[in-house]
Design an enzyme around this catalytic site. Structure first.
Site, PDB file in Angstrom:
ATOM      1  N   ASP A 215      73.483 131.502  76.864  1.00  0.00           N
ATOM      2  CA  ASP A 215      72.678 130.736  77.819  1.00  0.00           C
ATOM      3  C   ASP A 215      72.979 131.213  79.236  1.00  0.00           C
ATOM      4  O   ASP A 215      74.032 130.906  79.797  1.00  0.00           O
ATOM      5  CB  ASP A 215      73.009 129.242  77.677  1.00  0.00           C
ATOM      6  CG  ASP A 215      72.042 128.369  78.468  1.00  0.00           C
ATOM      7  OD1 ASP A 215      71.224 128.924  79.233  1.00  0.00           O
ATOM      8  OD2 ASP A 215      72.104 127.130  78.309  1.00  0.00           O
ATOM      9  N   HIS A 217      71.392 130.265  81.778  1.00  0.00           N
ATOM     10  CA  HIS A 217      71.248 129.045  82.591  1.00  0.00           C
ATOM     11  C   HIS A 217      70.622 129.318  83.955  1.00  0.00           C
ATOM     12  O   HIS A 217      70.880 128.602  84.929  1.00  0.00           O
ATOM     13  CB  HIS A 217      72.631 128.377  82.757  1.00  0.00           C
ATOM     14  CG  HIS A 217      72.571 126.895  82.581  1.00  0.00           C
ATOM     15  ND1 HIS A 217      72.450 126.012  83.632  1.00  0.00           N
ATOM     16  CD2 HIS A 217      72.609 126.133  81.468  1.00  0.00           C
ATOM     17  CE1 HIS A 217      72.436 124.778  83.174  1.00  0.00           C
ATOM     18  NE2 HIS A 217      72.520 124.816  81.862  1.00  0.00           N
ATOM     19  N   GLU A 241      69.121 132.793  76.677  1.00  0.00           N
ATOM     20  CA  GLU A 241      68.368 131.614  77.146  1.00  0.00           C
ATOM     21  C   GLU A 241      68.277 131.597  78.674  1.00  0.00           C
ATOM     22  O   GLU A 241      69.231 131.972  79.355  1.00  0.00           O
ATOM     23  CB  GLU A 241      69.100 130.368  76.637  1.00  0.00           C
ATOM     24  CG  GLU A 241      68.506 129.053  77.089  1.00  0.00           C
ATOM     25  CD  GLU A 241      69.120 127.876  76.354  1.00  0.00           C
ATOM     26  OE1 GLU A 241      69.541 128.041  75.184  1.00  0.00           O
ATOM     27  OE2 GLU A 241      69.194 126.787  76.948  1.00  0.00           O
ATOM     28  N   GLU A 267      62.932 125.013  78.748  1.00  0.00           N
ATOM     29  CA  GLU A 267      63.424 123.645  78.897  1.00  0.00           C
ATOM     30  C   GLU A 267      62.994 123.009  80.213  1.00  0.00           C
ATOM     31  O   GLU A 267      63.035 121.794  80.360  1.00  0.00           O
ATOM     32  CB  GLU A 267      64.948 123.610  78.774  1.00  0.00           C
ATOM     33  CG  GLU A 267      65.681 124.314  79.900  1.00  0.00           C
ATOM     34  CD  GLU A 267      67.197 124.274  79.725  1.00  0.00           C
ATOM     35  OE1 GLU A 267      67.697 125.053  78.901  1.00  0.00           O
ATOM     36  OE2 GLU A 267      67.860 123.480  80.383  1.00  0.00           O
ATOM     37  N   HIS A 317      64.952 122.809  73.236  1.00  0.00           N
ATOM     38  CA  HIS A 317      66.047 122.304  74.066  1.00  0.00           C
ATOM     39  C   HIS A 317      66.142 120.806  73.819  1.00  0.00           C
ATOM     40  O   HIS A 317      65.121 120.126  73.719  1.00  0.00           O
ATOM     41  CB  HIS A 317      65.732 122.567  75.534  1.00  0.00           C
ATOM     42  CG  HIS A 317      66.728 122.013  76.502  1.00  0.00           C
ATOM     43  ND1 HIS A 317      66.603 120.753  77.055  1.00  0.00           N
ATOM     44  CD2 HIS A 317      67.869 122.530  77.003  1.00  0.00           C
ATOM     45  CE1 HIS A 317      67.631 120.550  77.872  1.00  0.00           C
ATOM     46  NE2 HIS A 317      68.415 121.605  77.857  1.00  0.00           N
TER      47      HIS A 317
HETATM   48 MG   LIG Z   1      69.597 125.618  78.488  1.00  0.00          MG
END
Ligand SMILES: [Mg+2]
Length: 410
Positions: A215, A217, A241, A267, A317
């Site tokens: 991830d 992020h 991700e 997400e 998510h």
């Molecule tokens: Mg995430």
């Protein structure tokens, strides 16, 4: 035999000349009358569902921690639940109360109609994140009502189960590695080394048949992420991700060109309209809608259909209460292309012990069974929730800062 012909309605007889005349004003009335009879018999005329007397009669909202719990009541004694998350709960609470004015007194089973009513009511704020998060809670509660009304799990109303169990993470077979911090606009070799080591450790943990995800992020700068992606090739990462911050499709296109590992995101994207560019530009391999962020069950299902047409699977998510988790699982249970589902049932920030409850069990392969029913299949301890909501609640805006004091993505 008695002659009832006198009681029969006269059937209109038209000669050829009359037929020509029927194009004129004289016969227009006849045409309209016939149309009216047909309309009365048509199924479309029954759209109001006169056979169903259920109506929305009340709303309750409870703010506890980062979540606003939403209860929609009906005149049939059935209530549905949803949750607003991912926003300032003070705002989420009043927005749900405001939106309720649009659905009060309506038939709660007209879910799509009510969704459209809320979405398109105010032309200036349509589609905004805060509105969509609030609408998601209402949408989820309406599906809960419909499932309870017909005594069936929500996934049955979405077309029925497409699978027998749902693969989730984290499990001993599936691990996601976080970005381990926020980064300056260019990462260092030490930053990359730290992330590579964590990904290698995860691969060793899950073994050759398990799944490792990374991830980013939206915190790893694009150039650093390209270097990192090359370095983690040997560890067979299922997806990277949030490789970029949503909002600029060009960054995703650039990353897709340079990175061989599948890319995932979604997400922080709302409704079908925000996922179209990823699909159209072919720059995402896995979509990750969050049921509570994207407009609820109704929109998440539409996103899945849109993704299916591009052969893009979902890896939803999901950081929510059991209400939001269950909502997402019901969609996951009914769509054809599902990769894996995020699942943090013990997340105490959302799932305050004892407030919401859902039956689930992991199997030896790292899957859980289909979510229970009827409705969402989640029990809510409302007296406990009411008690918790009376305690002082606080909200603090999140945020991140770089070493030089400038604002960072995280
Ligand atoms: Mg995430």
């Amino acid at each position: 035999m008695p002659d009832h012909s006198a009681n029969r309605p006269e059937s209109p007889r038209l000669g050829r000349r009359d037929l020509f005349h029927s194009l004129g004003a004289a016969a227009a009335g006849f045409a309209i009358a016939n149309h009216a009879v047909a309309a009365q018999d048509a199924a479309g005329a029954q759209v109001v569902d006169r056979s169903s007397s259920i109506r929305i009669t009340g709303l309750k909202t409870y703010w506890v921690g980062p979540v606003v719990y939403v209860k929609i009541e009906t005149n049939h004694g059935i209530a549905g639940w949803g949750d607003v998350k991912g926003t300032d709960p003070r705002v989420g609470k009043v927005l749900v109360e405001s939106l309720f004015e649009l659905i009060d007194g309506e038939n709660p089973t007209r879910i799509e109609h009510l969704w459209q009513k809320m979405f398109r009511a105010h032309r200036d704020i349509r589609g905004g994140a805060i509105l969509i998060h609030a609408m998601a809670a209402i949408d989820i509660a309406l599906w809960d009502i419909a499932g309870k009304l017909w005594n069936t799990p929500v996934y049955r109303l979405l077309g029925g189960p497409t699978r027998d169990r749902i693969r989730v993470y984290h499990t001993p077979q599936a691990q996601k590695v976080p970005p381990h911090g926020i980064y300056e606009h260019s990462g260092t070799p030490a930053d990359i080394d730290r992330m590579v080591k964590a990904i290698k450790a995860a691969r060793e943990k899950v073994g050759p048949t398990g799944a490792v995800m990374f991830d980013a992020h939206s915190a790893v700068p694009p150039a650093t992420l390209i270097q990192l992606a090359a370095a983690i090739q040997p560890y067979d990462v299922l997806f990277i991700e949030e490789p970029g911050v949503p909002g600029n499709i060009e960054i995703f296109k650039r990353l897709k060109e340079k990175i061989d590992i599948p890319l995932a995101t979604g997400e922080r994207d709302r409704t079908i309209y925000e996922v179209i560019p990823y699909l159209h530009e072919r720059c995402i391999d896995v979509l990750q809608p969050d049921c509570c962020h994207t407009g609820g069950i109704s929109q998440m299902r539409k996103i899945a259909i849109l993704a299916e047409s591009y052969y893009v699977p979902l890896a939803p998510h999901c950081t929510a209460t059991f209400l939001g988790i269950a909502a997402s699982l019901h969609v996951a249970a009914s769509i054809p292309l599902l990769l894996i589902h995020e699942f943090y049932p013990q997340n105490a920030g959302f799932n305050l012990p004892g407030v919401t409850r859902m039956e689930f069990a992991y199997d030896a392969d790292g899957y859980i069974g289909l979510p229970p029913g009827p409705g969402l299949g989640v029990e809510v301890d409302e007296p406990r929730l009411a008690e918790e909501s009376k305690k002082p609640q606080k909200y603090k805006w999140p945020g991140a800062t770089l070493k030089d004091g400038s604002v960072a993505d995280y």
